[in-house]
Scaffold this motif. Structure first.
Motif, mmCIF file in Angstrom:
data_model
loop_
_atom_site.group_PDB
_atom_site.id
_atom_site.type_symbol
_atom_site.label_atom_id
_atom_site.label_comp_id
_atom_site.label_asym_id
_atom_site.label_seq_id
_atom_site.Cartn_x
_atom_site.Cartn_y
_atom_site.Cartn_z
ATOM 1 N N ASP A 53 -5.335 6.934 -5.173
ATOM 2 C CA ASP A 53 -4.502 7.624 -6.145
ATOM 3 C C ASP A 53 -3.269 8.139 -5.432
ATOM 4 O O ASP A 53 -3.332 9.025 -4.592
ATOM 5 C CB ASP A 53 -5.271 8.784 -6.775
ATOM 6 C CG ASP A 53 -4.466 9.448 -7.863
ATOM 7 O OD1 ASP A 53 -3.516 8.819 -8.348
ATOM 8 O OD2 ASP A 53 -4.795 10.583 -8.234
ATOM 9 N N LEU A 54 -2.116 7.568 -5.759
ATOM 10 C CA LEU A 54 -0.900 7.880 -5.026
ATOM 11 C C LEU A 54 -0.121 9.042 -5.633
ATOM 12 O O LEU A 54 1.019 9.262 -5.292
ATOM 13 C CB LEU A 54 -0.013 6.627 -4.960
ATOM 14 C CG LEU A 54 -0.663 5.447 -4.238
ATOM 15 C CD1 LEU A 54 0.325 4.310 -4.113
ATOM 16 C CD2 LEU A 54 -1.166 5.864 -2.867
ATOM 17 N N MET A 307 0.945 -4.667 -2.549
ATOM 18 C CA MET A 307 1.230 -4.405 -1.143
ATOM 19 C C MET A 307 0.981 -2.947 -0.756
ATOM 20 O O MET A 307 1.095 -2.579 0.409
ATOM 21 C CB MET A 307 2.683 -4.771 -0.817
ATOM 22 C CG MET A 307 3.047 -6.198 -1.156
ATOM 23 S SD MET A 307 2.095 -7.383 -0.198
ATOM 24 C CE MET A 307 2.452 -8.896 -1.065
ATOM 25 N N ASN A 308 0.696 -2.099 -1.742
ATOM 26 C CA ASN A 308 0.375 -0.698 -1.479
ATOM 27 C C ASN A 308 1.416 0.005 -0.617
ATOM 28 O O ASN A 308 1.085 0.729 0.326
ATOM 29 C CB ASN A 308 -1.019 -0.586 -0.844
ATOM 30 C CG ASN A 308 -2.089 -0.258 -1.870
ATOM 31 O OD1 ASN A 308 -1.863 0.556 -2.768
ATOM 32 N ND2 ASN A 308 -3.239 -0.898 -1.766
ATOM 33 N N VAL A 309 2.677 -0.213 -0.938
ATOM 34 C CA VAL A 309 3.755 0.489 -0.249
ATOM 35 C C VAL A 309 4.954 0.591 -1.185
ATOM 36 O O VAL A 309 5.271 -0.348 -1.920
ATOM 37 C CB VAL A 309 4.160 -0.236 1.057
ATOM 38 C CG1 VAL A 309 4.726 -1.617 0.780
ATOM 39 C CG2 VAL A 309 5.167 0.591 1.853
ATOM 40 N N GLY A 310 5.585 1.764 -1.211
ATOM 41 C CA GLY A 310 6.858 1.932 -1.889
ATOM 42 C C GLY A 310 7.945 1.819 -0.835
ATOM 43 O O GLY A 310 8.166 2.753 -0.057
ATOM 44 N N HIS A 311 8.610 0.671 -0.782
ATOM 45 C CA HIS A 311 9.478 0.372 0.355
ATOM 46 C C HIS A 311 10.764 1.190 0.368
ATOM 47 O O HIS A 311 11.073 1.887 1.329
ATOM 48 C CB HIS A 311 9.814 -1.124 0.359
ATOM 49 C CG HIS A 311 10.669 -1.546 1.494
ATOM 50 N ND1 HIS A 311 11.707 -2.450 1.366
ATOM 51 C CD2 HIS A 311 10.662 -1.174 2.795
ATOM 52 C CE1 HIS A 311 12.276 -2.630 2.541
ATOM 53 N NE2 HIS A 311 11.669 -1.868 3.423
ATOM 54 N N GLN A 327 2.069 10.883 1.981
ATOM 55 C CA GLN A 327 1.292 10.270 0.907
ATOM 56 C C GLN A 327 1.013 8.805 1.234
ATOM 57 O O GLN A 327 1.898 8.069 1.689
ATOM 58 C CB GLN A 327 2.088 10.378 -0.400
ATOM 59 C CG GLN A 327 1.317 10.019 -1.639
ATOM 60 C CD GLN A 327 2.066 10.441 -2.880
ATOM 61 O OE1 GLN A 327 2.579 11.557 -2.978
ATOM 62 N NE2 GLN A 327 2.154 9.540 -3.841
ATOM 63 N N ALA A 328 -0.226 8.370 1.014
ATOM 64 C CA ALA A 328 -0.609 6.990 1.308
ATOM 65 C C ALA A 328 0.311 6.012 0.590
ATOM 66 O O ALA A 328 0.602 6.163 -0.587
ATOM 67 C CB ALA A 328 -2.055 6.760 0.874
ATOM 68 N N GLY A 329 0.797 5.026 1.331
ATOM 69 C CA GLY A 329 1.702 4.028 0.782
ATOM 70 C C GLY A 329 3.163 4.402 0.888
ATOM 71 O O GLY A 329 4.038 3.548 0.686
ATOM 72 N N LEU A 330 3.453 5.661 1.210
ATOM 73 C CA LEU A 330 4.836 6.131 1.248
ATOM 74 C C LEU A 330 5.202 6.765 2.579
ATOM 75 O O LEU A 330 6.297 7.303 2.723
ATOM 76 C CB LEU A 330 5.073 7.139 0.115
ATOM 77 C CG LEU A 330 4.711 6.667 -1.299
ATOM 78 C CD1 LEU A 330 4.960 7.789 -2.308
ATOM 79 C CD2 LEU A 330 5.490 5.421 -1.671
#
Length: 431
Positions: A53-54, A307-311, A327-330
């Motif tokens: 949960d992001l 991809m589980n990332v906010g680039h 935060q995970a992915g960020l």
């Protein structure tokens, strides 16, 4: 005289002197809060399974203003142009999706992808038989987690009018049947017929005939195979490289077409408390970069999925919030690692984020919204789903002349509301 209890007299005297200020027993409140069960309505399925949960509840936004989204209209092509469409979607549990099968079937009928790849299917191999014929016009290939039930998992659907020359041994519908005993297959076949009846479109005068669960009733099974495209091989978990530590979670399926590779991927999330951040950045990401680079030496690549990332900042609805970097992915490490992927040499070019290639300045275009915070209604989201392609697949590349070219990429926002915490993304090619 009326006798009053001492406590009552003191209360009257106190009230006459000053207004009452209510007091709260914080210890009692905490105890009650601990005893109260969490509401099922606000539970996030992602958080229960992957810790993904992001938008944690402790970081709820004080404002409920809607984040504006730029309008993007998919390109139109003439019927004479040979198109090839790929759709990717994190479904957040395929079994849950079957409760809204008409939406899923209508989505496929509307966009008609040649390849549909799904992430986070959360199925075990013994349950896949229930969904072999969920899309009768497609052959399906599933990769399930073996380390944890109801976790991760990917699937690829390929239209049946595409020639498939893949060798035996991969996890297809036929090999799944061989993995379970005959008694189990019979039981699954009955259940499959019930599931199929939910979406099959039949004429009122049609007579239903017994059917093998691995045989499709679709007319496409008799269609002439499409020219100019065929599948040569399907593999799982980087198995072409031999033994590797990235098996068991069902995260990748590689489809080798005659003119390019397509890799469906569900990238590991760093998890709650960033417990898998080092694994993701120091182990998974470098291996994927090496794998894609090796494939690109043979053919162009399309790497698609969650991809589980906010680039970029534009991929995050609140990029300046203080908690974003934790935060995970960020996290800065994850975003930098993704930049390294894009910079990886690919046959003389770098890899390209297809959506940003065609829509570099688009704002509010997200693919994920936290279910815990009901974020989708206000478009408080993240763009976590991508198609990353070899640079020589784009029109600007001289190396792409005469071969397949990527000509469009967009996000499907409205067609799957209420089905998942993600929405699908599309890629269009000329073959």
């Amino acid at each position: 005289l009326i006798h009053r209890p001492p406590s009552f007299s003191r209360l009257i005297k106190f009230m006459s002197q000053s207004p009452i200020t209510p007091t709260i027993d914080t210890n009692s409140a905490d105890k009650n809060r601990r005893k109260r069960a969490p509401s099922k309505k606000v539970l996030d399925v992602k958080n229960e399974s992957d810790g993904e949960d992001l938008e944690p509840s402790s970081k709820l936004q004080k404002t409920t203003s809607i984040v504006p989204r730029d309008t993007i209209v998919p390109k139109e092509f003439s019927s004479s142009e040979s198109q090839f469409r790929i759709m990717s979607w994190n479904v957040n549990g395929f079994t849950a999706l079957t409760k809204k099968l008409p939406v899923f079937v209508d989505l496929v009928e509307k966009y008609k992808p040649d390849v549909l790849c799904l992430q986070e299917t959360k199925l075990q191999s013994n349950a896949v038989n229930d969904f072999i014929d969920v899309l009768p016009d497609y052959k399906s290939y599933w990769h399930c987690s073996t380390v944890k039930k109801g976790y991760s998992g990917t699937a690829v659907f390929i239209r049946k009018d595409i020639e498939i020359n893949a060798p035996n041994g991969f996890l297809s519908s036929n090999s799944i049947k061989s993995e379970v005993n005959d008694k189990a297959v019979v039981g699954k076949a009955k259940k499959q017929s019930k599931l199929s009846s939910m979406w099959a479109k039949k004429e009122t005068n049609d007579v239903e005939k017994p059917q093998d669960p691995n045989e499709s009733s679709s007319s496409t099974s008799n269609l002439k195979k499409r020219e100019g495209i065929k599948v040569e091989k399907i593999s799982y978990d980087f198995e072409d490289e031999g033994p590797n530590p990235f098996t068991g979670e069902g995260r990748t399926i590689t489809v080798e077409f005659d003119k390019f590779f397509f890799v469906c991927c569900y990238v590991p999330n760093s998890g709650e408390g960033l417990v898998r951040l080092d694994y993701r950045v120091n182990e998974w990401d470098p291996h994927v970069r090496s794998y894609l680079q090796a494939l690109s030496a043979r053919k162009p690549i399309i790497f698609g999925g969650d991809m589980n990332v906010g680039h970029l900042d534009a991929d995050i609805h609140n990029p300046t919030a203080k908690h974003i970097s934790k935060q995970a992915g960020l996290t800065p490490r994850e975003r930098e690692s993704f930049s390294q992927l894009l910079a990886t040499p690919s046959n003389g070019h770098s890899f390209v984020d297809a959506f940003r290639f065609f829509h570099p300045d688009a704002k509010g275009q997200f693919t994920y919204w936290s279910q815990r915070t009901f974020a989708r209604k206000d478009n408080r989201g993240l763009r976590l789903d991508y198609f990353i392609c070899s640079g020589d697949l784009f029109p600007h590349s001289s190396g792409g002349e005469g071969g397949p070219q990527v000509v469009d990429s967009f996000i499907v926002h409205e067609d799957t509301l209420g089905c998942s915490d993600h929405c699908p993304i599309m890629l269009t090619m000329r073959i």
